[in-house]
Enzyme design. Structure first.
Site, PDB file in Angstrom:
ATOM      1  N   TYR A 171       0.824  -1.216   0.000  1.00  0.00           N
ATOM      2  CA  TYR A 171       0.000   0.000   0.000  1.00  0.00           C
ATOM      3  C   TYR A 171       0.853   1.259   0.000  1.00  0.00           C
ATOM      4  CZ  TYR A 171      -3.777  -3.135   1.621  1.00  0.00           C
ATOM      5  OH  TYR A 171      -4.698  -4.145   1.757  1.00  0.00           O
ATOM      6  N   LEU A 229     -18.172  -3.051   1.506  1.00  0.00           N
ATOM      7  CA  LEU A 229     -19.333  -2.338   0.992  1.00  0.00           C
ATOM      8  C   LEU A 229     -19.496  -2.508  -0.515  1.00  0.00           C
ATOM      9  CD1 LEU A 229     -18.945   0.961   3.056  1.00  0.00           C
ATOM     10  CD2 LEU A 229     -20.421  -0.997   3.542  1.00  0.00           C
ATOM     11  N   SER A 286     -12.483   4.760   4.092  1.00  0.00           N
ATOM     12  CA  SER A 286     -13.137   5.990   3.677  1.00  0.00           C
ATOM     13  C   SER A 286     -12.238   7.161   4.016  1.00  0.00           C
ATOM     14  CB  SER A 286     -14.493   6.157   4.375  1.00  0.00           C
ATOM     15  OG  SER A 286     -15.078   7.403   4.017  1.00  0.00           O
ATOM     16  N   ARG A 320     -18.157   9.549   7.512  1.00  0.00           N
ATOM     17  CA  ARG A 320     -18.434   8.170   7.109  1.00  0.00           C
ATOM     18  C   ARG A 320     -17.651   7.180   7.960  1.00  0.00           C
ATOM     19  NH1 ARG A 320     -18.424   8.686   0.478  1.00  0.00           N
ATOM     20  NH2 ARG A 320     -20.391   9.860   0.306  1.00  0.00           N
ATOM     21  N   ASN A 372     -19.383   4.305  10.013  1.00  0.00           N
ATOM     22  CA  ASN A 372     -19.013   2.908   9.776  1.00  0.00           C
ATOM     23  C   ASN A 372     -18.734   2.154  11.072  1.00  0.00           C
ATOM     24  OD1 ASN A 372     -19.227   3.294   7.025  1.00  0.00           O
ATOM     25  ND2 ASN A 372     -17.033   3.458   6.663  1.00  0.00           N
TER      26      ASN A 372
END
Length: 276
Positions: free
Chosen positions: A51, A191, A233, A238, A242
């Site tokens: 990442y 999601l 997110s 959000r 979540n």
């Protein structure tokens, strides 16, 4: 401030029931997101060497007022570092970037069956765990056959398998194997990653019934199935929403309605994907 309950793992450790995903955020974005998420109540942060944001995670954890032993950091071995000695060296690089004395969860990111070196990497991870440098070891994107081979050749099952899972791809068979072997199912893209699940009429209807968002309904679906979603997110509100999925429950009918998806993978197929 919301907090997620924990589930006990097959190695005696524990795992928060919901975490924060960080891909594809860069280092700076990740540092900001993790800093805010820890304040909000997140206690599981998911990253990976591929990442490119382990440094951001490490800076946020180091600067946080949350005690280190309350934060679970999960990172992953990338494909180019498969192999016994290579895994040991790659882990030290990840640990340096994360600024941690130990890593809570270290996972093989992809099995890379054509390379066929994941058994060597797994043996190295067992050593890292036995040496106290990793609390729990696991894998990501492993199939049922690959999990069985790990146990057959080393005698050690992963504590977790992180896989793509969402209502459009519920992974029923693999989850059943996980339950049989007491392997925790950690879910990326919970999601659906833009496949329209949050706009599904059925999901919206359930959300209205409980006065929550469609995303909260889907994450609650995960929790009630016993899996551990790691939604990502860049939006602070959000992220807070979540995490706030432990104050309501879905009925069996609602669980069936949410899970009545198209059953299609949206990410890579671990049987053929090569990640280096």
């Amino acid at each position: 401030m919301a907090t997620a309950p924990h589930r006990i793992l097959n190695d005696g450790g524990s795992l928060p029931a919901l975490g924060l995903g960080t891909a594809p955020m860069d280092d700076a974005q990740t540092e900001r997101a993790v800093t805010e998420a820890l304040r909000t109540g997140y206690r599981l942060v998911d990253t990976g060497a591929s990442y490119g944001n382990e440094g951001g995670v490490g800076r946020a954890v180091a600067a946080s007022d949350v005690p280190r032993d309350e934060v679970a950091v999960m990172t992953k071995l990338r494909g180019r570092d498969h192999g016994y000695e290579e895994t040991l060296a790659a882990f030290e690089e990840s640990r340096r970037r994360l600024r941690l004395e130990y890593v809570d969860f270290y996972l093989i990111h992809w099995p890379l069956p054509r390379l066929d070196r994941y058994i060597e990497s797994w043996k190295a991870m067992i050593r890292l765990r036995d040496d106290g440098l990793v609390r729990s070891i696991g894998v990501s994107n492993f199939t049922a056959d690959q999990l069985t081979r790990l146990e057959r050749e080393t005698g050690v099952l992963p504590a977790v398998n992180q896989i793509e899972m969402h209502p459009g791809f519920p992974q029923d068979k693999l989850r059943a194997l996980h339950a049989e072997r007491d392997i925790a199912t950690v879910c990326y893209s919970p999601l659906g990653r833009g496949n329209g699940l949050v706009n599904d009429r059925g999901v919206i209807g359930v959300a209205r019934t409980h006065s929550v968002t469609p995303a909260q309904v889907i994450l609650r679906w995960h929790v009630q199935l016993g899996t551990v979603p790691v939604p990502r997110s860049g939006n602070p509100q959000r992220r807070r929403d979540n995490l706030d999925v432990f104050g309501f429950a879905l009925t069996e009918e609602e669980i069936s309605l949410v899970g009545d998806g198209c059953h299609q993978r949206i990410g890579h197929d671990p049987e053929v994907h090569e990640e280096f």
